[in-house]
Design a protein around this motif. Structure first.
Motif, PDB file in Angstrom:
ATOM      1  N   ASN A 116       0.828  -1.197   0.000  1.00 48.14           N
ATOM      2  CA  ASN A 116       0.000   0.000   0.000  1.00 48.14           C
ATOM      3  C   ASN A 116       0.869   1.256   0.000  1.00 48.14           C
ATOM      4  OD1 ASN A 116      -1.329   2.254   1.715  1.00 48.14           O
ATOM      5  ND2 ASN A 116      -3.066   1.054   0.979  1.00 48.14           N
ATOM      6  N   GLU A 117       1.902   1.275   0.829  1.00 49.02           N
ATOM      7  CA  GLU A 117       2.769   2.449   0.915  1.00 49.02           C
ATOM      8  C   GLU A 117       3.468   2.717  -0.416  1.00 49.02           C
ATOM      9  OE1 GLU A 117       5.180   1.595   4.346  1.00 49.02           O
ATOM     10  OE2 GLU A 117       3.644   2.350   5.712  1.00 49.02           O
ATOM     11  N   TYR A 143       0.862   4.105  -2.919  1.00 47.36           N
ATOM     12  CA  TYR A 143       0.470   5.489  -2.664  1.00 47.36           C
ATOM     13  C   TYR A 143       1.620   6.467  -2.832  1.00 47.36           C
ATOM     14  CZ  TYR A 143      -4.398   4.791  -1.731  1.00 47.36           C
ATOM     15  OH  TYR A 143      -5.746   4.520  -1.902  1.00 47.36           O
ATOM     16  N   GLN A 144       2.847   6.042  -2.612  1.00 43.59           N
ATOM     17  CA  GLN A 144       3.981   6.915  -2.903  1.00 43.59           C
ATOM     18  C   GLN A 144       3.996   7.265  -4.383  1.00 43.59           C
ATOM     19  OE1 GLN A 144       7.434   4.810  -1.447  1.00 43.59           O
ATOM     20  NE2 GLN A 144       7.119   5.479   0.655  1.00 43.59           N
ATOM     21  N   LYS A 157       1.373   7.206  -6.450  1.00 42.21           N
ATOM     22  CA  LYS A 157       0.218   8.055  -6.751  1.00 42.21           C
ATOM     23  C   LYS A 157       0.461   9.492  -6.304  1.00 42.21           C
ATOM     24  CE  LYS A 157      -3.512   4.634  -6.650  1.00 42.21           C
ATOM     25  NZ  LYS A 157      -4.820   4.309  -6.060  1.00 42.21           N
ATOM     26  N   ILE A 158       1.025   9.659  -5.131  1.00 43.21           N
ATOM     27  CA  ILE A 158       1.266  11.000  -4.591  1.00 43.21           C
ATOM     28  C   ILE A 158       2.346  11.718  -5.396  1.00 43.21           C
ATOM     29  CG2 ILE A 158       2.185  12.249  -2.587  1.00 43.21           C
ATOM     30  CD1 ILE A 158       0.585  10.176  -0.845  1.00 43.21           C
ATOM     31  N   LEU A 179      -5.529  11.442  -1.336  1.00 37.80           N
ATOM     32  CA  LEU A 179      -4.801  10.178  -1.443  1.00 37.80           C
ATOM     33  C   LEU A 179      -4.315   9.705  -0.081  1.00 37.80           C
ATOM     34  CD1 LEU A 179      -2.781  10.864  -4.707  1.00 37.80           C
ATOM     35  CD2 LEU A 179      -4.595   9.165  -4.412  1.00 37.80           C
ATOM     36  N   LYS A 180      -3.820  10.621   0.734  1.00 43.07           N
ATOM     37  CA  LYS A 180      -3.358  10.239   2.075  1.00 43.07           C
ATOM     38  C   LYS A 180      -4.511   9.731   2.928  1.00 43.07           C
ATOM     39  CE  LYS A 180       0.848  12.961   2.313  1.00 43.07           C
ATOM     40  NZ  LYS A 180       1.611  13.986   3.018  1.00 43.07           N
ATOM     41  N   GLU A 219      -7.246   8.271   1.732  1.00 47.18           N
ATOM     42  CA  GLU A 219      -7.552   6.943   1.196  1.00 47.18           C
ATOM     43  C   GLU A 219      -6.563   5.912   1.732  1.00 47.18           C
ATOM     44  OE1 GLU A 219      -7.558   6.785  -3.086  1.00 47.18           O
ATOM     45  OE2 GLU A 219      -8.941   8.476  -3.224  1.00 47.18           O
ATOM     46  N   GLN A 220      -5.295   6.289   1.711  1.00 41.87           N
ATOM     47  CA  GLN A 220      -4.249   5.373   2.176  1.00 41.87           C
ATOM     48  C   GLN A 220      -4.465   5.028   3.643  1.00 41.87           C
ATOM     49  OE1 GLN A 220      -0.250   6.936   2.262  1.00 41.87           O
ATOM     50  NE2 GLN A 220       0.641   4.896   2.311  1.00 41.87           N
TER      51      GLN A 220
END
Length: 73
Positions: A26-27, A30-31, A33-34, A47-48, A50-51
């Motif tokens: 997941n991390e 999302y890294q 995506k961000i 996004l954060k 959602e994460q």
């Protein structure tokens, strides 16, 4: 607290490994995506959030599975 069998301890350890792997995956996701929206603080915040929600779900699912394992005879 009831005494756990070796099988239960092993199963709980496996759940912990799966949870840690899920969080790590997941991390990384999302890294990426961000980093794709560096100039959009609103999107980054979304996004954060959602994460955080997804990580909370991963942890809760793991705890639920461990609870089922602990309750087995």
């Amino acid at each position: 607290m009831p005494i756990l069998s070796d099988e239960q301890k092993s199963a709980i350890a496996e759940v912990d490994r799966v949870v840690k792997a899920g969080i790590a995956e997941n991390e990384i996701m999302y890294q990426k995506k961000i980093s794709a929206v560096p100039d959009d603080p609103v999107k980054i915040n979304e996004l954060k959030n959602e994460q955080f929600s997804e990580i909370s779900k991963i942890k809760a699912d793991g705890e639920k599975k461990k609870g089922h394992i602990r309750n087995q005879s």
